[in-house]
Write a protein that holds these residues in place. Structure first.
Motif, PDB file in Angstrom:
ATOM      1  N   UNK A 165     145.764  21.692  43.465  1.00  0.00           N
ATOM      2  CA  UNK A 165     145.466  20.796  44.930  1.00  0.00           C
ATOM      3  C   UNK A 165     144.274  19.892  44.573  1.00  0.00           C
ATOM      4  N   UNK A 166     143.219  20.736  43.638  1.00  0.00           N
ATOM      5  CA  UNK A 166     141.516  19.764  43.292  1.00  0.00           C
ATOM      6  C   UNK A 166     141.257  19.070  44.338  1.00  0.00           C
ATOM      7  N   UNK A 167     141.124  20.498  45.819  1.00  0.00           N
ATOM      8  CA  UNK A 167     140.293  20.060  46.956  1.00  0.00           C
ATOM      9  C   UNK A 167     138.839  19.953  46.778  1.00  0.00           C
ATOM     10  N   UNK A 168     137.863  19.236  47.392  1.00  0.00           N
ATOM     11  CA  UNK A 168     136.372  20.154  46.783  1.00  0.00           C
ATOM     12  C   UNK A 168     135.800  21.078  47.482  1.00  0.00           C
ATOM     13  N   UNK A 169     135.023  21.875  47.022  1.00  0.00           N
ATOM     14  CA  UNK A 169     134.587  22.999  47.679  1.00  0.00           C
ATOM     15  C   UNK A 169     134.309  23.073  49.063  1.00  0.00           C
ATOM     16  N   UNK A 170     133.714  21.760  50.010  1.00  0.00           N
ATOM     17  CA  UNK A 170     133.364  21.940  51.272  1.00  0.00           C
ATOM     18  C   UNK A 170     134.399  22.300  51.993  1.00  0.00           C
ATOM     19  N   UNK A 171     135.996  22.645  51.543  1.00  0.00           N
ATOM     20  CA  UNK A 171     137.355  22.240  52.269  1.00  0.00           C
ATOM     21  C   UNK A 171     137.794  23.410  51.539  1.00  0.00           C
TER      22      UNK A 171
END
Length: 272
Positions: A165-171
């Protein structure tokens, strides 16, 4: 003459110590656990694979029962050790445990660090939400747009968030165990969790997770996976485990365990 004899005796003693140390260094895992008379199995609490019995005096589950049988076949006791999943390789190599038997997803990356047994079960990553939100997150794009996703740190679900999903760490809320990821969703701290379908099938909609539901895996799921047991690199226990797992499939032991522990799908192609 006596002085020479003493020196000679000292050299022989030193050589003996060195030989013993070398012997220990070259000792295989099978001899090591037999010497200790215990197989230490690294697990997390993960129903239906490894979890506490009703009075919390022992571990039961599809994997736990198989591990007990394997230890018995080797002629040693079994000890279940709760591990931190993100540190599993380090704990194995440090000999804090002798194997990882906990619905572990096999991967090429993992096989570079440890030995993997023949795959005995299959799995995928599913999405778990509050019951009223099953239609809100019924596609990969909708999952990607969630405000916060709970996963077990170092797990296949964690990898889905970061790589697929390539999500940023804050999510991403990376917690200690998959059960903790479900608690995050049940409490409203996270919108959804991505965990093993094998576990979700067994616990979602029950007990502390009665307000949760699995999003239809026909609409959204990730990573078709295979489960394997992990051993130290080069361990002679791997071959023993392969033979044991195939025997348990052939003699019906695994089929019997499926009746006790629902949600497990055997990897019959690899076990034949």
């Amino acid at each position: 003459m006596k002085k020479i004899a003493k020196i000679t005796a000292g050299i022989l003693a030193a050589a003996s110590v060195f030989a013993c140390a070398s012997c220990k260094k070259d000792q295989g895992d099978l001899d090591y656990i037999k010497e200790k008379n215990v197989l230490r199995v690294g697990i997390t609490v993960y129903e239906p694979m490894d979890y506490y019995n009703e009075d919390e005096t022992d571990f039961i589950g599809f994997d736990a029962d198989l591990a007990k049988g394997f230890a018995k076949e080797l002629g040693v006791e079994v000890k279940f050790v709760l591990i931190t999943w993100a540190n599993k390789i380090a704990e194995l190599n440090a000999k804090e445990i002798d194997c990882i038997w906990n619905g572990m997803t096999a991967s090429e990356e993992l096989s570079q660090s440890i030995d993997l047994s023949v795959s005995y079960a299959t799995n995928n990553q599913c999405v778990v939400v509050k019951s009223e939100n099953v239609n809100k997150f019924d596609s990969a794009d909708k999952v990607k747009n969630a405000n916060k996703i709970a996963v077990e740190n170092g797990s296949a679900g964690n990898k889905v968030c970061e790589e697929t999903l390539g999500l940023p760490m804050n999510k991403i809320a990376a917690v200690t165990a998959q059960a903790d990821a479900l608690t995050e969703v049940a409490s409203g701290a996270s919108d959804l969790a991505i965990i093993d379908y094998t576990m979700a099938y067994s616990v979602v909609g029950k007990g502390n997770f009665s307000n949760l539901a699995i999003v239809d895996i026909g609409k959204v799921s990730f990573d078709n996976e295979e489960f394997a047991v992990g051993f130290r690199k080069g361990s002679d226990l791997t071959e023993k485990a392969n033979a044991y797992l195939k025997k348990c499939y052939a003699d019906g032991t695994m089929t019997a365990l499926l009746e006790k522990y629902s949600g497990v799908a055997l990897n019959e192609e690899k076990l034949k």
